[in-house]
Write a protein that holds these residues in place. Structure first.
Motif, short mmCIF file in Angstrom:
data_model
loop_
_atom_site.label_atom_id
_atom_site.label_comp_id
_atom_site.label_asym_id
_atom_site.label_seq_id
_atom_site.Cartn_x
_atom_site.Cartn_y
_atom_site.Cartn_z
N ASP A 88 0.82 -1.21 0.00
CA ASP A 88 0.00 0.00 0.00
C ASP A 88 0.85 1.26 0.00
O ASP A 88 1.88 1.36 0.69
CB ASP A 88 -0.93 0.03 1.21
CG ASP A 88 -2.31 -0.53 0.90
OD1 ASP A 88 -2.68 -0.53 -0.29
OD2 ASP A 88 -2.99 -0.97 1.84
N THR A 89 0.39 2.26 -0.77
CA THR A 89 0.82 3.65 -0.62
C THR A 89 -0.38 4.41 -0.11
O THR A 89 -1.51 3.89 -0.08
CB THR A 89 1.29 4.24 -1.96
OG1 THR A 89 0.16 4.26 -2.87
CG2 THR A 89 2.41 3.41 -2.56
N LEU A 90 -0.17 5.65 0.31
CA LEU A 90 -1.30 6.43 0.79
C LEU A 90 -2.33 6.59 -0.32
O LEU A 90 -3.55 6.49 -0.07
CB LEU A 90 -0.82 7.80 1.29
CG LEU A 90 -1.91 8.72 1.86
CD1 LEU A 90 -2.68 8.02 2.98
CD2 LEU A 90 -1.29 10.02 2.35
N ALA A 91 -1.88 6.82 -1.55
CA ALA A 91 -2.80 7.01 -2.67
C ALA A 91 -3.62 5.74 -2.93
O ALA A 91 -4.85 5.80 -3.12
CB ALA A 91 -2.03 7.41 -3.92
N SER A 92 -2.95 4.58 -2.95
CA SER A 92 -3.69 3.33 -3.22
C SER A 92 -4.65 2.99 -2.10
O SER A 92 -5.74 2.47 -2.33
CB SER A 92 -2.70 2.19 -3.45
OG SER A 92 -1.99 1.88 -2.26
N LEU A 93 -4.25 3.30 -0.86
CA LEU A 93 -5.14 3.04 0.27
C LEU A 93 -6.39 3.90 0.19
O LEU A 93 -7.52 3.41 0.36
CB LEU A 93 -4.40 3.30 1.58
CG LEU A 93 -5.22 3.16 2.86
CD1 LEU A 93 -5.70 1.71 3.03
CD2 LEU A 93 -4.42 3.60 4.07
N LEU A 94 -6.24 5.19 -0.08
CA LEU A 94 -7.39 6.09 -0.16
C LEU A 94 -8.32 5.68 -1.29
O LEU A 94 -9.55 5.77 -1.17
CB LEU A 94 -6.92 7.53 -0.34
CG LEU A 94 -6.08 8.11 0.80
CD1 LEU A 94 -5.73 9.57 0.53
CD2 LEU A 94 -6.79 7.97 2.14
N GLU A 95 -7.75 5.23 -2.40
CA GLU A 95 -8.57 4.78 -3.52
C GLU A 95 -9.39 3.55 -3.12
O GLU A 95 -10.58 3.46 -3.42
CB GLU A 95 -7.66 4.44 -4.71
CG GLU A 95 -8.39 3.84 -5.90
CD GLU A 95 -9.31 4.83 -6.61
OE1 GLU A 95 -10.26 4.36 -7.28
OE2 GLU A 95 -9.07 6.05 -6.49
N ARG A 96 -8.78 2.61 -2.42
CA ARG A 96 -9.46 1.38 -2.06
C ARG A 96 -10.57 1.60 -1.03
O ARG A 96 -11.59 0.89 -1.04
CB ARG A 96 -8.45 0.35 -1.53
CG ARG A 96 -9.05 -1.03 -1.34
CD ARG A 96 -8.01 -2.09 -1.02
NE ARG A 96 -7.43 -1.95 0.32
CZ ARG A 96 -6.19 -1.58 0.56
NH1 ARG A 96 -5.39 -1.28 -0.46
NH2 ARG A 96 -5.73 -1.50 1.79
N ILE A 97 -10.38 2.58 -0.14
CA ILE A 97 -11.38 2.80 0.92
C ILE A 97 -12.37 3.90 0.55
O ILE A 97 -13.04 4.46 1.42
CB ILE A 97 -10.71 3.11 2.27
CG1 ILE A 97 -9.84 4.37 2.18
CG2 ILE A 97 -9.88 1.92 2.74
CD1 ILE A 97 -9.15 4.72 3.49
N ASN A 98 -12.46 4.22 -0.75
CA ASN A 98 -13.53 5.06 -1.28
C ASN A 98 -13.45 6.51 -0.83
O ASN A 98 -14.45 7.15 -0.51
CB ASN A 98 -14.91 4.47 -0.89
CG ASN A 98 -16.06 5.11 -1.64
OD1 ASN A 98 -15.94 5.39 -2.84
ND2 ASN A 98 -17.17 5.37 -0.95
N ILE A 99 -12.23 7.06 -0.78
CA ILE A 99 -12.06 8.48 -0.50
C ILE A 99 -11.64 9.15 -1.81
O ILE A 99 -10.53 8.92 -2.31
CB ILE A 99 -11.00 8.73 0.59
CG1 ILE A 99 -11.47 8.11 1.91
CG2 ILE A 99 -10.75 10.23 0.77
CD1 ILE A 99 -10.46 8.23 3.03
N HIS A 100 -12.56 9.96 -2.37
CA HIS A 100 -12.33 10.53 -3.70
C HIS A 100 -12.38 12.05 -3.73
O HIS A 100 -11.98 12.63 -4.74
CB HIS A 100 -13.35 9.97 -4.69
CG HIS A 100 -13.28 8.48 -4.85
ND1 HIS A 100 -12.16 7.81 -5.28
CD2 HIS A 100 -14.21 7.50 -4.61
CE1 HIS A 100 -12.38 6.51 -5.32
NE2 HIS A 100 -13.63 6.29 -4.91
N ASN A 101 -12.89 12.72 -2.68
CA ASN A 101 -12.98 14.18 -2.78
C ASN A 101 -11.61 14.82 -2.63
O ASN A 101 -10.83 14.48 -1.73
CB ASN A 101 -13.97 14.73 -1.75
CG ASN A 101 -13.57 14.44 -0.33
OD1 ASN A 101 -13.23 13.30 0.01
ND2 ASN A 101 -13.61 15.46 0.52
N PRO A 102 -11.26 15.76 -3.51
CA PRO A 102 -9.92 16.37 -3.52
C PRO A 102 -9.54 17.03 -2.21
O PRO A 102 -8.37 17.01 -1.83
CB PRO A 102 -10.02 17.39 -4.66
CG PRO A 102 -11.10 16.86 -5.55
CD PRO A 102 -12.09 16.22 -4.63
N GLU A 103 -10.52 17.65 -1.51
CA GLU A 103 -10.21 18.34 -0.26
C GLU A 103 -9.65 17.36 0.78
O GLU A 103 -8.65 17.65 1.44
CB GLU A 103 -11.46 19.03 0.28
CG GLU A 103 -11.21 19.82 1.55
CD GLU A 103 -12.49 20.40 2.14
OE1 GLU A 103 -12.39 21.12 3.15
OE2 GLU A 103 -13.58 20.14 1.58
#
Length: 443
Positions: A88-103
């Motif tokens: 995991d990287t931070l980017a791949s983790l956020l993508e997998r756990i459904n965090i998509h808003n830029p803020e």
């Protein structure tokens, strides 16, 4: 390596959600004591499976966080539980756990107060998120370490992050295992942490030589403290009681805390296990050469007495003082190489040779406590491989360290003995029960 045990006691999804939040962050503490016992453990090297039984006592234990993605709907929000994966990287983790808003993505990447998420991405750590169906982060909870969690929440002013104490559940675990090859093999097969195995070796170090005395079929039971978070073992504490049956003889140890707060291990009868001398200066190794009056010297190529014991061990293995002492010599000396000599009470002295280096600051005249580091295994002097040469002398006369009778320690006073017996009673009853269960399972 730890087995996960849980009892689900929720009535609806809302209650599950609340319990998970409270469990992770410590907003409510759920005291709990579970007892687990594993019997008849088979080592990995044996082709025959030995039956294993696990017994659990627990009271309304909340469900652990899932090891894979687990999502529930809370109104219009999605609660999701996941674990950090090895790649995991931070980017791949956020993508997998459904965090998509830029803020939210920018905040988690750039805000100093949220930096623990990126810096502590360790495989297996738990992350709990609450998002809208279209991927807007509302709340995030991440296990930073064994004691803290990072909490990120969305507010009218944007995102805020803070570290909060992580609720840890204290449990008392009881496990049993059988020796098939070694102590560590037995504890591994029974899912007993290495820290507990090391404590067992230290507790019985004056009674059992774990380098020499273990036999196939020996067995033990141990009760120890453990702390859990989200249903998983976070860290272990002290051994509270244990019984080790070695070559048919039972050795027991019970932790006793006296009114002054001092702790030590005692037998069922109240005799201290902290003997004046440890049987071995190393925790684990093997005997490569014993005490003898006629040994063929591998370097001198001649027969001569070997008035000590050689413990083969890797270079750098810790060597400890077998008893309280004063350093009488530290330095290089002929065939001994780097050697430490200790003077003990009762005209007893011990010698530790072929060391690779000495403990920092060690010097002649220094007072040393039992179990304190004095040096590290090496092969200085006349040595063909890394090992510790250990001698035991009484009034200057060499004795076999493996056979010499070791001085005993001072027993409890009559007043403390009564207090010990009161504290020890439930542990003794438990050990007796588990011993009978072990014997029954093996018949």
């Amino acid at each position: 390596m730890q087995k996960k045990t849980a009892i689900l006691s929720q009535n609806d999804a809302s209650k599950t959600h609340k319990q998970r939040l409270h469990w992770l962050l410590g907003f409510s503490s759920i005291p709990l004591f579970g007892i687990v016992a594993a019997f008849a453990i088979a080592p990995q090297t044996l082709p025959v499976d030995v039956p294993s039984t696990e017994i659990t006592e627990a009271i309304a234990l909340p469900a652990p966080l899932a090891s894979t993605t687990d999502a529930t709907i809370d109104g219009h929000a999605l609660w999701q539980v996941d674990r950090v994966r090895r790649d995991d990287t931070l980017a791949s983790l956020l993508e997998r756990i459904n965090i998509h808003n830029p803020e939210a993505i920018a905040f988690l990447h750039q805000a100093p107060e949220a930096s623990a998420l990126a810096s502590q991405l360790r495989p297996g750590r738990t992350i709990l998120t609450k998002t809208t169906p279209d991927g807007v982060l509302l709340e995030l909870q991440f296990q930073i370490d064994v004691n803290h969690a990072l909490v990120v929440k969305k507010s009218a002013d944007g995102y805020q992050a803070q570290e909060l104490p992580l609720a840890l559940e204290n449990r008392v675990l009881v496990k049993s295992a059988e020796i098939r090859s070694s102590l560590f093999a037995a504890t591994d097969d029974a899912n007993i942490p290495d820290q507990i195995a090391i404590q067992l070796a230290n507790i019985f170090s004056s009674e059992i030589d774990f380098n020499l005395d273990l036999r196939k079929g020996d067995r033990f039971t141990v009760t120890y403290e453990a702390r859990f978070s989200t249903g998983e073992l976070i860290k272990t504490g002290r051994v509270l009681s244990t019984e080790f049956i070695n070559q048919g003889k039972a050795y027991s140890a019970i932790l006793y805390r006296d009114p002054q707060g001092r702790e030590n291990y005692y037998t069922r009868e109240g005799k201290s296990l902290q003997k004046a001398f440890l049987r071995s200066p190393l925790e684990f190794s093997r005997i490569s050469s014993g005490f003898t009056l006629a040994r063929f010297h591998p370097i001198l190529n001649t027969w001569r007495a070997h008035k000590g014991v050689d413990y083969a061990a890797p270079t750098g293995t810790l060597v400890k003082a077998v008893a309280d002492a004063t350093v009488s010599f530290v330095g290089g000396q002929g065939g001994y190489g780097n050697v430490v000599m200790l003077q003990h009470a009762g005209n007893i002295s011990t010698v530790y040779g072929h060391l690779s280096r000495f403990a920092p600051g060690l010097h002649k005249g220094q007072r040393i406590a039992q179990g304190e580091a004095i040096g590290f295994v090496g092969m200085t002097g006349m040595a063909t491989g890394p090992h510790l040469h250990y001698e035991f002398r009484v009034r200057g006369e060499h004795r076999d360290p493996l056979k010499v009778a070791l001085p005993t320690s001072v027993p409890l006073s009559s007043g403390l003995l009564a207090d010990f017996q009161q504290q020890a009673r439930p542990f003794i009853a438990q050990l007796d029960l588990l011993r009978d269960s072990n014997l029954a399972s093996m018949e």
